[in-house]
Design a protein around this motif. Structure first.
Motif, PDB file in Angstrom:
ATOM      1  N   GLY A  31      36.755  42.010  36.464  1.00  0.00           N
ATOM      2  CA  GLY A  31      36.070  42.989  35.640  1.00  0.00           C
ATOM      3  C   GLY A  31      35.004  43.774  36.373  1.00  0.00           C
ATOM      4  N   ILE A  32      34.683  44.902  35.777  1.00  0.00           N
ATOM      5  CA  ILE A  32      33.515  45.697  36.167  1.00  0.00           C
ATOM      6  C   ILE A  32      32.428  45.310  35.179  1.00  0.00           C
ATOM      7  N   LEU A  33      31.458  44.553  35.656  1.00  0.00           N
ATOM      8  CA  LEU A  33      30.495  43.908  34.770  1.00  0.00           C
ATOM      9  C   LEU A  33      29.069  44.372  35.001  1.00  0.00           C
ATOM     10  N   ASN A  34      28.895  45.433  35.763  1.00  0.00           N
ATOM     11  CA  ASN A  34      27.559  45.977  35.981  1.00  0.00           C
ATOM     12  C   ASN A  34      27.637  47.499  35.992  1.00  0.00           C
ATOM     13  N   GLY A  35      27.049  48.105  34.962  1.00  0.00           N
ATOM     14  CA  GLY A  35      27.135  49.555  34.830  1.00  0.00           C
ATOM     15  C   GLY A  35      26.377  50.304  35.905  1.00  0.00           C
ATOM     16  N   THR A  36      25.274  49.741  36.387  1.00  0.00           N
ATOM     17  CA  THR A  36      24.471  50.429  37.396  1.00  0.00           C
ATOM     18  C   THR A  36      25.260  50.620  38.683  1.00  0.00           C
ATOM     19  N   SER A  37      25.841  49.544  39.195  1.00  0.00           N
ATOM     20  CA  SER A  37      26.606  49.652  40.438  1.00  0.00           C
ATOM     21  C   SER A  37      27.813  50.554  40.251  1.00  0.00           C
ATOM     22  N   VAL A  57      29.591  30.860  42.901  1.00  0.00           N
ATOM     23  CA  VAL A  57      30.342  32.122  42.911  1.00  0.00           C
ATOM     24  C   VAL A  57      29.987  32.903  44.174  1.00  0.00           C
ATOM     25  N   ALA A  58      30.960  33.098  45.049  1.00  0.00           N
ATOM     26  CA  ALA A  58      30.741  33.892  46.269  1.00  0.00           C
ATOM     27  C   ALA A  58      30.355  35.304  45.881  1.00  0.00           C
ATOM     28  N   CYS A  59      29.357  35.869  46.553  1.00  0.00           N
ATOM     29  CA  CYS A  59      28.792  37.144  46.089  1.00  0.00           C
ATOM     30  C   CYS A  59      28.527  38.100  47.240  1.00  0.00           C
ATOM     31  N   GLU A  60      29.055  39.318  47.087  1.00  0.00           N
ATOM     32  CA  GLU A  60      28.776  40.426  48.010  1.00  0.00           C
ATOM     33  C   GLU A  60      28.609  41.691  47.186  1.00  0.00           C
ATOM     34  N   GLY A  61      27.580  42.467  47.483  1.00  0.00           N
ATOM     35  CA  GLY A  61      27.326  43.690  46.738  1.00  0.00           C
ATOM     36  C   GLY A  61      27.917  44.917  47.399  1.00  0.00           C
ATOM     37  N   ILE A  62      27.401  46.087  47.026  1.00  0.00           N
ATOM     38  CA  ILE A  62      27.975  47.345  47.507  1.00  0.00           C
ATOM     39  C   ILE A  62      27.126  48.012  48.578  1.00  0.00           C
ATOM     40  N   LEU A  68      32.895  47.455  42.256  1.00  0.00           N
ATOM     41  CA  LEU A  68      32.338  46.116  42.397  1.00  0.00           C
ATOM     42  C   LEU A  68      32.998  45.251  41.331  1.00  0.00           C
ATOM     43  N   VAL A  69      33.790  44.281  41.760  1.00  0.00           N
ATOM     44  CA  VAL A  69      34.623  43.506  40.844  1.00  0.00           C
ATOM     45  C   VAL A  69      34.154  42.051  40.820  1.00  0.00           C
ATOM     46  N   GLY A  70      33.921  41.551  39.636  1.00  0.00           N
ATOM     47  CA  GLY A  70      33.678  40.125  39.434  1.00  0.00           C
ATOM     48  C   GLY A  70      34.938  39.494  38.899  1.00  0.00           C
ATOM     49  N   SER A  71      35.343  38.376  39.478  1.00  0.00           N
ATOM     50  CA  SER A  71      36.609  37.783  39.074  1.00  0.00           C
ATOM     51  C   SER A  71      36.567  36.271  39.185  1.00  0.00           C
ATOM     52  N   VAL A  82      37.993  29.378  40.864  1.00  0.00           N
ATOM     53  CA  VAL A  82      37.224  30.006  41.939  1.00  0.00           C
ATOM     54  C   VAL A  82      36.723  31.359  41.461  1.00  0.00           C
ATOM     55  N   GLY A  83      35.420  31.600  41.580  1.00  0.00           N
ATOM     56  CA  GLY A  83      34.829  32.864  41.169  1.00  0.00           C
ATOM     57  C   GLY A  83      34.294  33.649  42.351  1.00  0.00           C
ATOM     58  N   THR A  84      34.423  34.962  42.297  1.00  0.00           N
ATOM     59  CA  THR A  84      33.928  35.820  43.379  1.00  0.00           C
ATOM     60  C   THR A  84      33.357  37.119  42.810  1.00  0.00           C
ATOM     61  N   VAL A  85      32.433  37.694  43.566  1.00  0.00           N
ATOM     62  CA  VAL A  85      31.930  39.046  43.317  1.00  0.00           C
ATOM     63  C   VAL A  85      32.021  39.782  44.637  1.00  0.00           C
ATOM     64  N   ALA A  86      32.697  40.919  44.650  1.00  0.00           N
ATOM     65  CA  ALA A  86      32.854  41.666  45.900  1.00  0.00           C
ATOM     66  C   ALA A  86      33.330  43.072  45.602  1.00  0.00           C
ATOM     67  N   PRO A  87      32.977  44.044  46.473  1.00  0.00           N
ATOM     68  CA  PRO A  87      33.567  45.379  46.336  1.00  0.00           C
ATOM     69  C   PRO A  87      35.044  45.323  46.693  1.00  0.00           C
ATOM     70  N   ARG A  88      35.864  45.983  45.879  1.00  0.00           N
ATOM     71  CA  ARG A  88      37.300  46.008  46.134  1.00  0.00           C
ATOM     72  C   ARG A  88      37.815  47.424  46.028  1.00  0.00           C
ATOM     73  N   ARG A  89      38.763  47.729  46.881  1.00  0.00           N
ATOM     74  CA  ARG A  89      39.408  49.043  46.839  1.00  0.00           C
ATOM     75  C   ARG A  89      40.627  48.938  45.938  1.00  0.00           C
ATOM     76  N   LEU A  90      40.567  49.639  44.800  1.00  0.00           N
ATOM     77  CA  LEU A  90      41.623  49.551  43.799  1.00  0.00           C
ATOM     78  C   LEU A  90      42.479  50.807  43.820  1.00  0.00           C
ATOM     79  N   SER A  91      43.785  50.627  43.669  1.00  0.00           N
ATOM     80  CA  SER A  91      44.658  51.795  43.514  1.00  0.00           C
ATOM     81  C   SER A  91      44.335  52.467  42.198  1.00  0.00           C
ATOM     82  N   LEU A  92      44.638  53.739  42.100  1.00  0.00           N
ATOM     83  CA  LEU A  92      44.324  54.488  40.888  1.00  0.00           C
ATOM     84  C   LEU A  92      45.131  53.997  39.689  1.00  0.00           C
ATOM     85  N   GLN A  93      46.187  53.209  39.933  1.00  0.00           N
ATOM     86  CA  GLN A  93      46.988  52.672  38.838  1.00  0.00           C
ATOM     87  C   GLN A  93      46.389  51.382  38.274  1.00  0.00           C
TER      88      GLN A  93
END
Length: 351
Positions: free
Chosen positions: A179-185, A245-250, A270-273, A283-294
């Motif tokens: 999910g996208i769980l932070n509106g600011t980022s 939860v492993a965590c990396e920001g933007i 920035l995706v939390g999953s 297993v939980g993670t937070v990290a920037p991910r490159r998502l396809s437009l689909q």
């Protein structure tokens, strides 16, 4: 018709918005929901505390321009906050905890909720820290006392992701989520797509009220980390603490990274999953991910939040809506009180 006496712990944006709803909609709630709310106490670090067993006029609380310690001028008031006295005192049926979120250990809000449940008060809160660090303990306390500990607004404000997954999607078995769980980022990344650098985008977010003076929790993913822990525990039956939860920001993303993604029909989010593996380990993670437009999350823009749930029977189910906002979060608190009322009504009918 049922009247619930409530105590507001913290009188910042969220509990002020709840008081506004009480002032405007109590009569409507009596008719449509079968209950109304009576504010019998308020405690605030800046304003002090005030108790009135007969009830406080919410309009007075909202319209008076109280100076620091100003509650001390009211009948039943003190210039200093006395959270413990108010939480443990007789008048409130429900404690509404809306103090600041502490991302390190959830205090003092965890203690506030513990006091309330031990004093046989129901608790509603949108405080992420409380839920991320102490939900299991507090749910156990609530169950032992025949009480409710409700916290729908802790993840996506007024958007009911937990209640929808647990009630509406019951039987589908959630295997994971992203999910996208932070509106600011999310807002900042969107502005970077329009040519801003990271620093300028953060400054614009601050000017618009989306980002705090210190935006670290949003930009570095700490806020999302708390929410991932909450959702993993609620929806996947995990026992994660935020530190798990492993965590990396933007902050490491450059304008070149953003532009490269755009040119290749994708975008950064920035995706939390969290996912439950075949061995049952979550297993939980937070990290920037490159998502396809689909991807279902790629089109989520601005300060909107969204979660895609991976279910066994329905596949991917995506829930999107406001992830922040004082009125939206106040609505989440109201929805928690509605849940308490429904549980009490069932118990009464069964007796």
């Amino acid at each position: 018709m049922t009247v619930y006496n409530i105590a507001l712990i913290g009188f910042g944006g969220v509990n002020r918005a709840l008081a506004e709803l009480v002032a405007k909609r109590n009569t409507l709630w009596e008719r449509e929901l079968g209950f109304c709310l009576n504010i019998v106490a308020v405690s605030d670090l800046r304003l002090g505390s005030v108790v009135s067993p007969d009830g406080l006029d919410p309009r007075m609380l909202l319209q008076a321009n109280f100076a620091p310690g100003g509650f001390g001028r009211l009948s039943g008031g003190r210039s200093q906050a006395d959270n413990e006295m108010i939480i443990k005192s007789a008048p409130p049926d429900i404690i509404v905890e809306a103090t600041f979120t502490n991302p390190k250990d959830g205090e003092p809000a965890v203690t506030h909720c513990r006091w309330a449940l031990k004093a046989r008060k129901h608790v509603v809160t949108a405080n992420k820290g409380v839920v991320a660090f102490a939900a299991h303990e507090l749910n156990t306390l609530a169950k032992a006392g025949g009480l409710s500990f409700e916290y729908e607004g802790a993840v996506m404000s007024g958007t009911p992701v937990m209640r929808m997954a647990e009630k509406t999607l019951i039987g589908t078995r959630v295997m994971g989520f992203e999910g996208i769980l932070n509106g600011t980022s999310n807002f900042v990344l969107g502005r970077m797509e329009h040519g801003m650098d990271l620093s300028s985008a953060i400054k614009e977010a601050q000017a618009l009220g989306y980002a705090e003076a210190d935006p670290t929790a949003d930009i570095e993913g700490h806020d999302v980390r708390l929410k991932v822990a909450i959702l993993a525990n609620e929806l996947l039956g995990a026992s994660l603490k935020p530190k798990d939860v492993a965590c990396e920001g933007i902050s490491r993303l450059s304008s070149q990274d953003i532009n490269t993604a755009i040119n290749e029909s994708s975008r950064w989010k920035l995706v939390g999953s969290a996912i439950r593996g075949k061995d049952g380990v979550v297993v939980g993670t937070v990290a920037p991910r490159r998502l396809s437009l689909q991807h279902p999350l790629a089109a989520v823009g601005g300060v909107t939040n969204a979660v895609s749930l991976d279910t066994e029977l329905l596949g991917s189910v995506t829930i999107a809506g406001p992830g922040a906002g004082r009125t939206e979060t106040a609505y989440a608190l109201l929805s928690d009180i509605v849940a308490i009322h429904a549980d009490r009504s069932k118990a009464t009918a069964a007796a």
